[in-house]
Scaffold this motif. Sequence first.
Motif, PDB file in Angstrom:
ATOM      1  N   THR A 227     -11.042   4.275 -48.127  1.00 25.98           N
ATOM      2  CA  THR A 227     -11.639   3.106 -47.494  1.00 25.98           C
ATOM      3  C   THR A 227     -11.988   2.012 -48.490  1.00 25.98           C
ATOM      4  O   THR A 227     -11.766   0.837 -48.228  1.00 25.98           O
ATOM      5  CB  THR A 227     -12.897   3.506 -46.700  1.00 25.98           C
ATOM      6  N   PHE A 228     -12.533   2.366 -49.638  1.00 25.73           N
ATOM      7  CA  PHE A 228     -12.959   1.340 -50.590  1.00 25.73           C
ATOM      8  C   PHE A 228     -11.896   1.030 -51.635  1.00 25.73           C
ATOM      9  O   PHE A 228     -11.842  -0.069 -52.155  1.00 25.73           O
ATOM     10  CB  PHE A 228     -14.284   1.744 -51.240  1.00 25.73           C
ATOM     11  N   SER A 229     -11.030   1.992 -51.942  1.00 26.33           N
ATOM     12  CA  SER A 229      -9.988   1.754 -52.942  1.00 26.33           C
ATOM     13  C   SER A 229      -8.688   1.242 -52.323  1.00 26.33           C
ATOM     14  O   SER A 229      -7.797   0.840 -53.036  1.00 26.33           O
ATOM     15  CB  SER A 229      -9.709   3.040 -53.723  1.00 26.33           C
ATOM     16  N   LEU A 230      -8.571   1.269 -51.023  1.00 20.52           N
ATOM     17  CA  LEU A 230      -7.406   0.875 -50.231  1.00 20.52           C
ATOM     18  C   LEU A 230      -6.261   1.878 -50.290  1.00 20.52           C
ATOM     19  O   LEU A 230      -5.560   2.080 -49.311  1.00 20.52           O
ATOM     20  CB  LEU A 230      -6.878  -0.514 -50.591  1.00 20.52           C
ATOM     21  N   VAL A 231      -6.034   2.503 -51.448  1.00 21.24           N
ATOM     22  CA  VAL A 231      -4.943   3.478 -51.539  1.00 21.24           C
ATOM     23  C   VAL A 231      -5.355   4.630 -52.454  1.00 21.24           C
ATOM     24  O   VAL A 231      -5.982   4.422 -53.479  1.00 21.24           O
ATOM     25  CB  VAL A 231      -3.626   2.824 -52.049  1.00 21.24           C
ATOM     26  N   ASN A 232      -5.020   5.832 -52.027  1.00 26.33           N
ATOM     27  CA  ASN A 232      -5.149   7.018 -52.865  1.00 26.33           C
ATOM     28  C   ASN A 232      -3.746   7.550 -53.117  1.00 26.33           C
ATOM     29  O   ASN A 232      -2.939   7.621 -52.182  1.00 26.33           O
ATOM     30  CB  ASN A 232      -6.001   8.105 -52.200  1.00 26.33           C
ATOM     31  N   GLU A 233      -3.476   7.916 -54.348  1.00 23.91           N
ATOM     32  CA  GLU A 233      -2.158   8.429 -54.720  1.00 23.91           C
ATOM     33  C   GLU A 233      -2.260   9.922 -54.997  1.00 23.91           C
ATOM     34  O   GLU A 233      -3.188  10.373 -55.660  1.00 23.91           O
ATOM     35  CB  GLU A 233      -1.653   7.704 -55.967  1.00 23.91           C
ATOM     36  N   HIS A 234      -1.294  10.673 -54.489  1.00 21.35           N
ATOM     37  CA  HIS A 234      -1.265  12.124 -54.668  1.00 21.35           C
ATOM     38  C   HIS A 234       0.151  12.556 -55.020  1.00 21.35           C
ATOM     39  O   HIS A 234       1.118  12.019 -54.497  1.00 21.35           O
ATOM     40  CB  HIS A 234      -1.692  12.839 -53.381  1.00 21.35           C
ATOM     41  N   GLU A 235       0.239  13.552 -55.895  1.00 18.90           N
ATOM     42  CA  GLU A 235       1.531  14.169 -56.189  1.00 18.90           C
ATOM     43  C   GLU A 235       1.719  15.331 -55.232  1.00 18.90           C
ATOM     44  O   GLU A 235       0.773  16.054 -54.919  1.00 18.90           O
ATOM     45  CB  GLU A 235       1.572  14.661 -57.627  1.00 18.90           C
ATOM     46  N   SER A 236       2.963  15.498 -54.788  1.00 19.88           N
ATOM     47  CA  SER A 236       3.264  16.619 -53.892  1.00 19.88           C
ATOM     48  C   SER A 236       4.557  17.282 -54.338  1.00 19.88           C
ATOM     49  O   SER A 236       5.249  16.787 -55.219  1.00 19.88           O
ATOM     50  CB  SER A 236       3.401  16.128 -52.444  1.00 19.88           C
ATOM     51  N   ASP A 237       4.870  18.376 -53.681  1.00 19.81           N
ATOM     52  CA  ASP A 237       6.132  19.062 -53.951  1.00 19.81           C
ATOM     53  C   ASP A 237       7.323  18.220 -53.504  1.00 19.81           C
ATOM     54  O   ASP A 237       8.457  18.484 -53.877  1.00 19.81           O
ATOM     55  CB  ASP A 237       6.168  20.411 -53.219  1.00 19.81           C
ATOM     56  N   ASN A 238       7.055  17.203 -52.689  1.00 23.64           N
ATOM     57  CA  ASN A 238       8.095  16.342 -52.131  1.00 23.64           C
ATOM     58  C   ASN A 238       7.986  14.907 -52.634  1.00 23.64           C
ATOM     59  O   ASN A 238       8.301  13.971 -51.922  1.00 23.64           O
ATOM     60  CB  ASN A 238       8.005  16.358 -50.600  1.00 23.64           C
ATOM     61  N   GLY A 239       7.526  14.717 -53.859  1.00 23.58           N
ATOM     62  CA  GLY A 239       7.356  13.382 -54.416  1.00 23.58           C
ATOM     63  C   GLY A 239       5.935  12.882 -54.227  1.00 23.58           C
ATOM     64  O   GLY A 239       5.056  13.609 -53.776  1.00 23.58           O
ATOM     65  N   ASP A 240       5.718  11.629 -54.566  1.00 24.10           N
ATOM     66  CA  ASP A 240       4.382  11.055 -54.432  1.00 24.10           C
ATOM     67  C   ASP A 240       4.048  10.790 -52.969  1.00 24.10           C
ATOM     68  O   ASP A 240       4.935  10.544 -52.145  1.00 24.10           O
ATOM     69  CB  ASP A 240       4.280   9.750 -55.231  1.00 24.10           C
ATOM     70  N   LEU A 241       2.765  10.808 -52.696  1.00 25.86           N
ATOM     71  CA  LEU A 241       2.254  10.519 -51.354  1.00 25.86           C
ATOM     72  C   LEU A 241       1.153   9.481 -51.513  1.00 25.86           C
ATOM     73  O   LEU A 241       0.259   9.642 -52.343  1.00 25.86           O
ATOM     74  CB  LEU A 241       1.711  11.790 -50.703  1.00 25.86           C
ATOM     75  N   TYR A 242       1.251   8.414 -50.729  1.00 27.48           N
ATOM     76  CA  TYR A 242       0.264   7.341 -50.766  1.00 27.48           C
ATOM     77  C   TYR A 242      -0.461   7.274 -49.431  1.00 27.48           C
ATOM     78  O   TYR A 242       0.172   7.239 -48.380  1.00 27.48           O
ATOM     79  CB  TYR A 242       0.939   5.996 -51.075  1.00 27.48           C
ATOM     80  N   HIS A 243      -1.780   7.254 -49.496  1.00 27.27           N
ATOM     81  CA  HIS A 243      -2.630   7.210 -48.304  1.00 27.27           C
ATOM     82  C   HIS A 243      -3.402   5.892 -48.345  1.00 27.27           C
ATOM     83  O   HIS A 243      -4.204   5.671 -49.251  1.00 27.27           O
ATOM     84  CB  HIS A 243      -3.567   8.416 -48.320  1.00 27.27           C
ATOM     85  N   PHE A 244      -3.142   5.032 -47.372  1.00 20.32           N
ATOM     86  CA  PHE A 244      -3.756   3.713 -47.306  1.00 20.32           C
ATOM     87  C   PHE A 244      -4.785   3.652 -46.185  1.00 20.32           C
ATOM     88  O   PHE A 244      -4.587   4.234 -45.118  1.00 20.32           O
ATOM     89  CB  PHE A 244      -2.695   2.637 -47.016  1.00 20.32           C
ATOM     90  N   ASP A 245      -5.844   2.898 -46.412  1.00 19.21           N
ATOM     91  CA  ASP A 245      -6.833   2.615 -45.375  1.00 19.21           C
ATOM     92  C   ASP A 245      -7.182   1.137 -45.494  1.00 19.21           C
ATOM     93  O   ASP A 245      -7.829   0.718 -46.443  1.00 19.21           O
ATOM     94  CB  ASP A 245      -8.078   3.475 -45.549  1.00 19.21           C
ATOM     95  N   PHE A 246      -6.743   0.347 -44.509  1.00 20.89           N
ATOM     96  CA  PHE A 246      -6.934  -1.095 -44.556  1.00 20.89           C
ATOM     97  C   PHE A 246      -8.072  -1.576 -43.652  1.00 20.89           C
ATOM     98  O   PHE A 246      -8.154  -2.760 -43.335  1.00 20.89           O
ATOM     99  CB  PHE A 246      -5.620  -1.806 -44.205  1.00 20.89           C
TER     100      PHE A 246
END
Length: 136
Positions: A57-76
């Motif tokens: 919510t405050f950072s707008l995006v969280n980045e995570h590594e996964s077994d299937n590449g990067d995953l980006y979680h956005f909250d606008f």
Amino acid sequence: MEFTYQLSDIESVADKVLENIEHKVVTLEGAMGAGKTTLIKSIAKRLGVSTPISSPTFSLVNEHESDNGDLYHFDFYRIEDEIEAYDIGVEEYFYSDNWCFIEWPERIRNLVPEAHSTVKIEVLENDFRKLKILNN
């Protein structure tokens, strides 16, 4: 595709979502408290993310590594206009061929790629949810 579920079924719901979406850019629509972040947590786990998932919510995006590449979680939810999203480089994320899960996409409607999947969650009575998947 459309179905009804309870939050206790969230792991099987995550599997159904992954089986039925056609794009790696996924918008999630629903009222506050509908379970968007809960669903993203379960999907991320299914994709092999081992780090904790929380709402960005405050950072707008969280980045995570996964077994299937990067995953980006956005909250606008908290942005004032699309320029804020543009300034963090959302286009680079969205066109990276990595998973992008976007909460509150209506706040950046003009920046969401045309080719994306939409998950709509509606809160029903007795702790049930209705989920609808659309592929654009």
